[in-house]
Design an enzyme around this catalytic site. Structure first.
Site, PDB file in Angstrom:
ATOM      1  N   PRO A   8      -1.738   8.441  -0.012  1.00 35.53           N
ATOM      2  CA  PRO A   8      -0.654   7.557  -0.967  1.00 35.53           C
ATOM      3  C   PRO A   8       0.361   7.417  -0.720  1.00 35.53           C
ATOM      4  CG  PRO A   8      -2.463   9.210  -2.751  1.00 35.53           C
ATOM      5  CD  PRO A   8      -2.169  10.267  -1.049  1.00 35.53           C
ATOM      6  N   GLU A   9       0.863   6.031   0.117  1.00 42.07           N
ATOM      7  CA  GLU A   9       2.573   6.159  -0.314  1.00 42.07           C
ATOM      8  C   GLU A   9       2.651   5.181  -0.842  1.00 42.07           C
ATOM      9  OE1 GLU A   9       2.504   4.614   4.214  1.00 42.07           O
ATOM     10  OE2 GLU A   9       0.651   5.708   4.539  1.00 42.07           O
TER      11      GLU A   9
END
Ligand SMILES: [Zn+2]
Length: 274
Positions: free
Chosen positions: A2-3
């Site tokens: 997840p960014e």
């Protein structure tokens, strides 16, 4: 992993379920998920606290508590935070459950067991060294130029450095460089003012677009209600998710390792020239 857009989506969608709610219990199925303090202290200091705020900094989620302490969560490669009714059976990848009043609980699911939680007085001891937030007003093309000015490393590696810009990782760095037509191996300092301006615009556009599509569901990313995001359907080059050919010119995309991560780009649209 997840960014920024995925963590921002998780933050936005968790907010109504957690803020204003009290922690009534903790179930630690895998104790290694607690980085600091000890497991006993983590439990005793967190139970009974009310969550009074939830913010994001880079890829970190920061839950502010009535005691003035903060619960910080990093989802690392494969973590997700799922809102479930109480009681709900944890699945085999659930590592911790934070029980809240109001019959809901937060399940920290993490197949690869890399995710981390901290309970600390000063959030800056975890997030204090992060670079600027790329969607904040103070992240200007001038600031980006200044930051890139002395960097001899490949611009792709620089973009993924959390102390340089917070929240951009492998996928969104590849997408931003493609949108800006910049080869990932170009050195940070070799970029012309025009290229810096294009890159700045591309980073913001790529991140906002991904947030509006609720993040990219690759590598076990789920939204708090268990739904998937759709941002990966917009990808042009990242992970070859749009196909193995450049969507602009049809040239076969290339994959090269930069700092042990695959970088995807179009050799024609993103020529390597300094
Ligand atoms: Zn191309």
């Amino acid at each position: 992993m997840p960014e920024l857009p995925e963590v921002e989506t998780i933050k936005n969608e968790l907010l109504p379920y957690v803020v204003g709610h009290r922690v009534t219990g903790i179930t630690l199925i895998w104790e290694g998920i607690v980085r600091q303090p000890s497991v006993e202290e983590f439990r005793s200091r967190l139970i009974g606290q009310c969550i009074i705020g939830l913010t994001r900094r880079g890829k970190y989620l920061i839950f502010s508590l009535t005691s003035g302490e903060a619960l910080i969560i990093h989802l690392k490669m494969t973590g997700s935070l799922l809102i479930k009714p109480t009681p709900a059976e944890p699945d085999k990848f659930t590592r911790a459950i934070i029980h809240l009043d109001g019959e809901t609980s937060l399940h920290f699911r993490d197949p690869r067991k890399l995710g981390v939680m901290w309970l600390i007085k000063d959030a800056n001891s975890v997030v204090g060294k992060l670079g600027p937030e790329p969607l904040e007003a103070d992240f200007t093309p001038q600031l980006l130029a200044q930051l890139l000015n002395k960097r001899t490393a490949p611009v792709k590696a620089v973009l993924c450095d959390q102390n340089f810009i917070a929240g951009v990782g492998n996928m969104y760095a590849d997408e931003s460089l493609f949108a800006a037509r910049i080869h990932p191996l170009r050195s940070g300092k070799s970029l012309s003012p025009d290229e810096v301006e294009r890159l700045h615009c591309a980073i913001q556009q790529v991140l906002w677009s991904a947030i509006s599509n609720k993040g990219a569901s690759v590598e076990n990313y789920f939204r708090p209600d268990g739904q998937l995001g759709t941002a990966h359907f917009q990808f042009q080059v990242a992970h070859y998710l749009s196909g193995k050919f450049c969507p602009v010119c049809g040239t076969p995309l290339q994959r090269i390792p930069i700092r042990n991560r695959g970088s995807y780009f179009c050799p024609r649209c993103q020529p390597l020239e300094d």
